[in-house]
Design a protein around this motif. Structure first.
Motif, short mmCIF file in Angstrom:
data_model
loop_
_atom_site.label_atom_id
_atom_site.label_comp_id
_atom_site.label_asym_id
_atom_site.label_seq_id
_atom_site.Cartn_x
_atom_site.Cartn_y
_atom_site.Cartn_z
N ASN A 202 31.69 -74.29 -11.51
CA ASN A 202 32.43 -75.60 -11.73
C ASN A 202 33.73 -75.58 -10.95
O ASN A 202 34.43 -74.88 -11.48
CB ASN A 202 32.29 -76.38 -12.90
CG ASN A 202 32.80 -77.54 -13.21
OD1 ASN A 202 33.52 -78.23 -12.23
ND2 ASN A 202 32.62 -78.17 -14.19
N HIS A 203 33.75 -76.27 -9.91
CA HIS A 203 35.19 -75.98 -9.26
C HIS A 203 36.45 -76.51 -9.99
O HIS A 203 37.44 -76.16 -9.91
CB HIS A 203 34.89 -76.75 -8.01
CG HIS A 203 35.09 -78.29 -7.90
ND1 HIS A 203 33.92 -79.09 -8.27
CD2 HIS A 203 36.02 -79.38 -8.05
CE1 HIS A 203 34.20 -80.21 -8.54
NE2 HIS A 203 35.47 -80.59 -8.21
N ARG A 204 35.95 -77.55 -11.12
CA ARG A 204 37.03 -77.93 -11.84
C ARG A 204 37.77 -76.93 -13.09
O ARG A 204 38.66 -76.89 -13.61
CB ARG A 204 36.37 -79.25 -12.90
CG ARG A 204 36.36 -80.21 -11.75
CD ARG A 204 35.82 -81.52 -12.80
NE ARG A 204 34.34 -81.36 -13.26
CZ ARG A 204 33.68 -81.95 -14.10
NH1 ARG A 204 34.46 -83.02 -14.53
NH2 ARG A 204 32.65 -81.55 -14.43
N ILE A 205 36.52 -75.97 -13.41
CA ILE A 205 37.27 -74.89 -13.87
C ILE A 205 38.10 -73.91 -13.28
O ILE A 205 38.93 -73.60 -13.70
CB ILE A 205 35.93 -74.05 -14.64
CG1 ILE A 205 35.01 -74.53 -15.35
CG2 ILE A 205 36.15 -72.68 -15.00
CD1 ILE A 205 35.64 -74.78 -16.94
N THR A 206 37.77 -73.63 -11.87
CA THR A 206 38.59 -73.14 -10.88
C THR A 206 39.81 -73.69 -10.90
O THR A 206 41.12 -73.03 -11.02
CB THR A 206 37.79 -72.87 -9.74
OG1 THR A 206 36.59 -72.53 -9.86
CG2 THR A 206 38.70 -71.75 -8.78
N GLN A 207 39.98 -74.84 -10.79
CA GLN A 207 41.22 -75.58 -10.80
C GLN A 207 42.03 -75.64 -11.98
O GLN A 207 43.31 -75.28 -12.01
CB GLN A 207 40.99 -77.13 -10.32
CG GLN A 207 40.29 -77.34 -8.88
CD GLN A 207 40.06 -78.50 -8.75
OE1 GLN A 207 39.90 -79.38 -9.34
NE2 GLN A 207 39.52 -78.80 -7.28
N LEU A 208 41.31 -75.78 -13.16
CA LEU A 208 42.13 -75.59 -14.43
C LEU A 208 42.90 -74.51 -14.72
O LEU A 208 43.68 -74.04 -15.11
CB LEU A 208 41.11 -76.19 -15.63
CG LEU A 208 41.90 -76.26 -17.06
CD1 LEU A 208 42.96 -77.01 -16.94
CD2 LEU A 208 40.89 -76.69 -18.09
N LYS A 209 41.83 -73.16 -14.30
CA LYS A 209 42.31 -71.86 -14.41
C LYS A 209 43.64 -71.71 -13.51
O LYS A 209 44.52 -70.93 -14.03
CB LYS A 209 41.21 -70.97 -14.15
CG LYS A 209 40.15 -70.97 -15.27
CD LYS A 209 39.34 -69.77 -15.62
CE LYS A 209 38.43 -69.87 -16.72
NZ LYS A 209 38.19 -68.59 -17.16
#
Length: 256
Positions: A202-209
């Motif tokens: 999930n790219h949103r997980i990447t962004q949040l990390k």
């Protein structure tokens, strides 16, 4: 045949949750009053709402967010050992559907990896020592190497796990092993559940990390549109690679 979609909207816990509910009075006095508070709760909840993913590698990867707790109710003069383990949430294997940005059941779980415990390196220590500061499991690493000989936690990729936290009272009395069930308590936090992956799905997980991990600060830009994400999907619907085309040094930073 329709593939069932997983619902992640379970009740979030603000306080620690004993794995087996309230403990009976037969627990030793040194552990029956212990309570545990999860640190960075709000951040864990943000990840949980997106279905948290944790990277596993052959060499071992540290968790982010890091599992950290505040402990109270210990006997200040007694000694305790702190440890963690990870248990499967269910008997399913998952895959990420990019067209719907959701996790789907992909079949039955693989054979369970060898079960391991991770002991906090400061164990054993007195109750007063544990309670005076945040307890961090920042040395814990996750791996998918079934032959790992470094003591890392072995997990299967694309499976869902629940971390558990255990407090063990070091009983100095003779034959203390006969009272083993009385001398420990366990806690788990639904917010810390995650799916083990070899690459973020999930790219949103990447962004949040990137936004919340201090080791990934090199990835941050003033314009999120500058994040160039690329994925590669090998056969059998298994996404195994995810890269940010920002240079080798920054890719290394994201691995923290």
């Amino acid at each position: 045949m329709d593939i069932p979609q997983i619902s992640w909207n379970y009740q979030l816990s603000v306080h620690c949750c004993p794995t087996e509910g309230s403990y009976p009075r037969t627990k030793a006095s040194q552990v029956c009053g212990i309570s545990v508070q999860l640190e960075m709760l709000e951040l864990w909840q943000q990840f949980n709402q997106l279905c948290t993913e944790m990277i596993v590698t052959k060499a071992g990867r540290r968790m982010f967010p890091t599992f950290q707790v505040q402990i109270s109710g210990m006997d200040p003069t007694a000694e305790y050992i702190l440890l963690m383990d990870f248990i499967p949430v269910d008997d399913k294997r998952y895959r990420y559907a990019f067209h719907s940005s959701s996790w789907l059941v992909a079949g039955q779980a693989d054979i369970a990896a060898p079960s391991r415990m991770h002991f906090h390196p400061d164990s054993p220590a007195s109750g007063s020592q544990w309670m005076k500061q945040t307890v961090s499991f920042d040395t814990l690493k996750l791996t998918n190497n079934l032959l790992d000989d470094n003591g890392h936690i072995i997990l299967n990729s694309m499976h869902r796990y629940q971390p558990r936290f255990h407090v063990v009272y070091v009983d100095p009395t003779p034959n203390s092993h006969l009272n083993a069930q009385r001398n420990f308590v366990s806690f788990s936090f639904p917010e810390t559940r995650f799916i083990a992956v070899t690459a973020y799905q999930n790219h949103r997980i990447t962004q949040l990390k990137i936004a919340s991990n201090p080791f990934a600060k090199g990835f941050r830009t003033s314009d999120s549109k500058n994040w160039r994400l690329s994925t590669w999907c090998p056969p059998e619907d298994r996404t195994e690679a995810f890269s940010l085309k920002l240079g080798k040094k920054k890719n290394k930073a994201l691995q923290q």
